[in-house]
Design an enzyme around this catalytic site. Structure first.
Site, mmCIF file in Angstrom:
data_model
loop_
_atom_site.group_PDB
_atom_site.id
_atom_site.type_symbol
_atom_site.label_atom_id
_atom_site.label_comp_id
_atom_site.label_asym_id
_atom_site.label_seq_id
_atom_site.Cartn_x
_atom_site.Cartn_y
_atom_site.Cartn_z
ATOM 1 N NE ARG A 159 -7.916 -3.963 -18.866
ATOM 2 C CZ ARG A 159 -7.746 -3.687 -20.233
ATOM 3 N NH1 ARG A 159 -6.815 -4.543 -21.052
ATOM 4 N NH2 ARG A 159 -8.565 -3.265 -21.132
ATOM 5 C CG ASP A 183 -9.397 10.324 -24.222
ATOM 6 O OD1 ASP A 183 -8.535 9.088 -23.736
ATOM 7 O OD2 ASP A 183 -10.515 9.782 -23.017
ATOM 8 C CE LYS A 185 -7.924 2.074 -24.657
ATOM 9 N NZ LYS A 185 -8.931 2.911 -25.021
ATOM 10 C CE1 TYR A 211 -4.784 1.000 0.290
ATOM 11 C CE2 TYR A 211 -4.823 -1.403 0.558
ATOM 12 C CZ TYR A 211 -5.156 -0.762 -0.022
ATOM 13 O OH TYR A 211 -6.372 -0.158 -0.436
ATOM 14 C CD GLU A 235 -4.447 5.343 0.873
ATOM 15 O OE1 GLU A 235 -4.855 6.172 2.090
ATOM 16 O OE2 GLU A 235 -5.996 4.737 0.913
HETATM 17 C C1 LIG Z 1 -10.628 3.094 -23.754
HETATM 18 C C2 LIG Z 1 -10.239 4.637 -23.336
HETATM 19 C C3 LIG Z 1 -10.931 5.258 -22.585
HETATM 20 C C4 LIG Z 1 -11.703 4.482 -21.310
HETATM 21 O O1 LIG Z 1 -10.044 3.598 -20.734
HETATM 22 P P1 LIG Z 1 -10.569 2.034 -19.867
HETATM 23 O O2 LIG Z 1 -9.203 1.779 -18.945
HETATM 24 O O3 LIG Z 1 -11.056 0.623 -20.992
HETATM 25 O O4 LIG Z 1 -11.109 3.230 -18.670
HETATM 26 C C5 LIG Z 1 -11.169 6.564 -22.067
HETATM 27 N N1 LIG Z 1 -11.043 7.371 -23.457
HETATM 28 C C6 LIG Z 1 -11.057 6.442 -24.507
HETATM 29 C C7 LIG Z 1 -10.594 7.973 -25.933
HETATM 30 C C8 LIG Z 1 -10.582 5.572 -24.720
HETATM 31 O O5 LIG Z 1 -10.509 4.930 -26.094
#
Ligand SMILES: *Cc1c(COP(=O)(O)O)cnc(C)c1O
Length: 424
Positions: free
Chosen positions: A237, A202, A231, A56, A58
């Site tokens: 993740r 994003d 990605k 942990y 925090e």
């Molecule tokens: C995949 C994605 C997210 C969210 O990601 P998670 O890890 O699935 O919560 C947010 N914004 C965009 C543009 C994404 O492609």
């Protein structure tokens, strides 16, 4: 077998271990073309499977609420420093649990409940967390949604500007989940600056392309950059939020203690490893190969008679509009899954079908590029997809099974990080 091997799991929980092995082999045997997925390296797997999950911590490096942070502090600092160096940003927070909580932290930092916030509409290619109605972000805030042009499927920046001037959103999101074209960060920045909104890029889908120089960077334009790490960036993740110095404190406070408790240190370590990998020359080649593969696949699909939203791609992603084929995205995605080609059905802009059975099919090249496939294999993949669409229309399962066997045969020549055939 899984790489790294899982002998302890096999002894302690054979039922679960067998499922993990099966999933690893499945990932080896099929063409993984879901645009948001990838294969992480064994090094990333080892970091995320380590004892760091026991701790942990925090707070932030040097400012923790629990003792015993001698090494965790160094690990998180390493991830932060690597993110800053790779993307060229002032500040990085590597603690968000995933992309959605990262975006929620942005709302917490810069908006009050009921405030107007702007993002791309989900059916146009936006993300749930950009203010779509079924998301908390669309109910706690007042969403203002921009669209793409009907004529060419591209973001209508005139509409974005008009909406922004009229609705005065506190936050503007640029980015999404089904955008096959380059995002014009400078244009979004100009609009955000004019109305005093915080511009959030994003880059969840394209972070790896940006890191590898295959998509323009939002740095210098966006106030805040959110991204997933799993990605195109090819990490575990997780997520990161990168900011200018001005917004650093607000974001850190929003992530912890605003939204989260202890960071997932095993994930932080995996992110650090992935960022190191992404800083190497081989990753630049990888990022450019993803785009080259997507362009080659788009050309081959067009040759097979498919309609592509925007007519092609600039990045890792292709959105096929199946309307002219007279079949929905869902039966096609299911047929392709049987044929060993993993995709997802997706809405297309101005879709006339329902969200659970929309007209589109989303394809991506990040994972197959990690396997080592190049432009050379794309015409074959387009031909398989075409044959599977025809087979889906005729419920011809034997053709699908034949394709699956051919896919398996092709992929046997391209090793998968995370799995290898059991030595005989
Ligand atoms: C995949 C994605 C997210 C969210 O990601 P998670 O890890 O699935 O919560 C947010 N914004 C965009 C543009 C994404 O492609």
């Amino acid at each position: 077998m899984h790489v790294p091997p899982i002998p302890h799991l096999t002894t302690a929980d054979p039922e679960l271990a067998a499922l993990v092995e099966s999933e690893a082999q499945r990932q080896h045997d099929v063409l993984r073309m879901i645009a948001s997925e990838n294969y992480v390296s064994p090094a990333v797997l080892e970091a995320t499977g380590s004892v760091l999950t026991n701790k942990y911590s925090e707070g932030y490096p040097g400012r923790r609420y629990y003792e015993g942070q001698q090494f965790i502090d160094q690990i998180e600092q390493l991830a932060i420093d690597r993110a800053k160096a790779l993307f060229g940003v002032d500040h990085a927070n590597v603690q968000p649990y995933s992309g959605s909580p990262a975006n929620l932290a942005v709302y917490l930092a810069f908006a009050q409940p009921g405030d107007p916030v702007m993002g791309m509409a989900l059916p146009m290619g936006g993300h749930l967390t950009h203010g779509w109605s079924v998301s908390a972000t669309g109910t706690w805030f007042r969403p203002v949604r921009y669209e793409v042009r009907r004529s060419d499927g591209r973001v209508d920046l005139d509409q974005v500007r008009d909406l922004a001037r009229r609705e005065r959103p506190k936050i503007i999101f640029a980015g999404g989940t089904a955008i096959p074209r380059t995002i014009d960060f400078p244009a979004f920045a100009e609009i955000a600056r004019e109305i005093g909104a915080v511009l959030v890029a994003d880059i969840a889908h394209i972070a790896g392309l940006i890191a590898g120089g295959a998509h323009p960077s939002p740095v210098g334009y966006a106030d805040v950059i959110t991204t997933t790490t799993h990605k195109t960036l090819r990490g575990p993740r997780g997520a990161m939020i990168m900011t200018t110095a001005e917004y650093a404190k607000a974001i850190d406070k929003a992530v912890f203690p605003g939204l989260q408790g202890g960071p997932h240190n095993h994930t932080t370590a995996g992110i650090a490893v992935a960022l190191r990998e992404a800083s190497q020359d081989s990753f630049r080649r990888y990022a450019h190969q993803i785009v080259a593969n997507a362009k080659a696949l788009a050309a081959a699909l067009t040759e097979q008679g498919f309609d592509l939203v925007t007519g092609g791609t600039d990045n890792h992603l292709i959105l096929v509009d199946l309307t002219s084929k007279g079949i929905g995205g869902k039966p096609v995605a299911k047929a392709l899954d049987r044929a060993g080609i993993e995709t997802n059905y997706n809405t297309v802009p101005y879709d006339t079908r329902k969200p659970f059975d929309p007209s589109g099919l989303r394809l991506g090249t990040p994972a197959l590029t990690t396997r080592g496939l190049t432009e050379e294999q794309m015409p074959q993949i387009a031909a398989w997809i075409s044959a599977a669409v025809d087979a889906a229309a005729k419920a011809d399962e034997s053709t699908l099974d034949t394709i699956a066997a051919q896919v398996r045969e092709l992929l046997a020549g391209y090793p998968m990080p995370g799995w290898e055939p059991t030595p005989r």
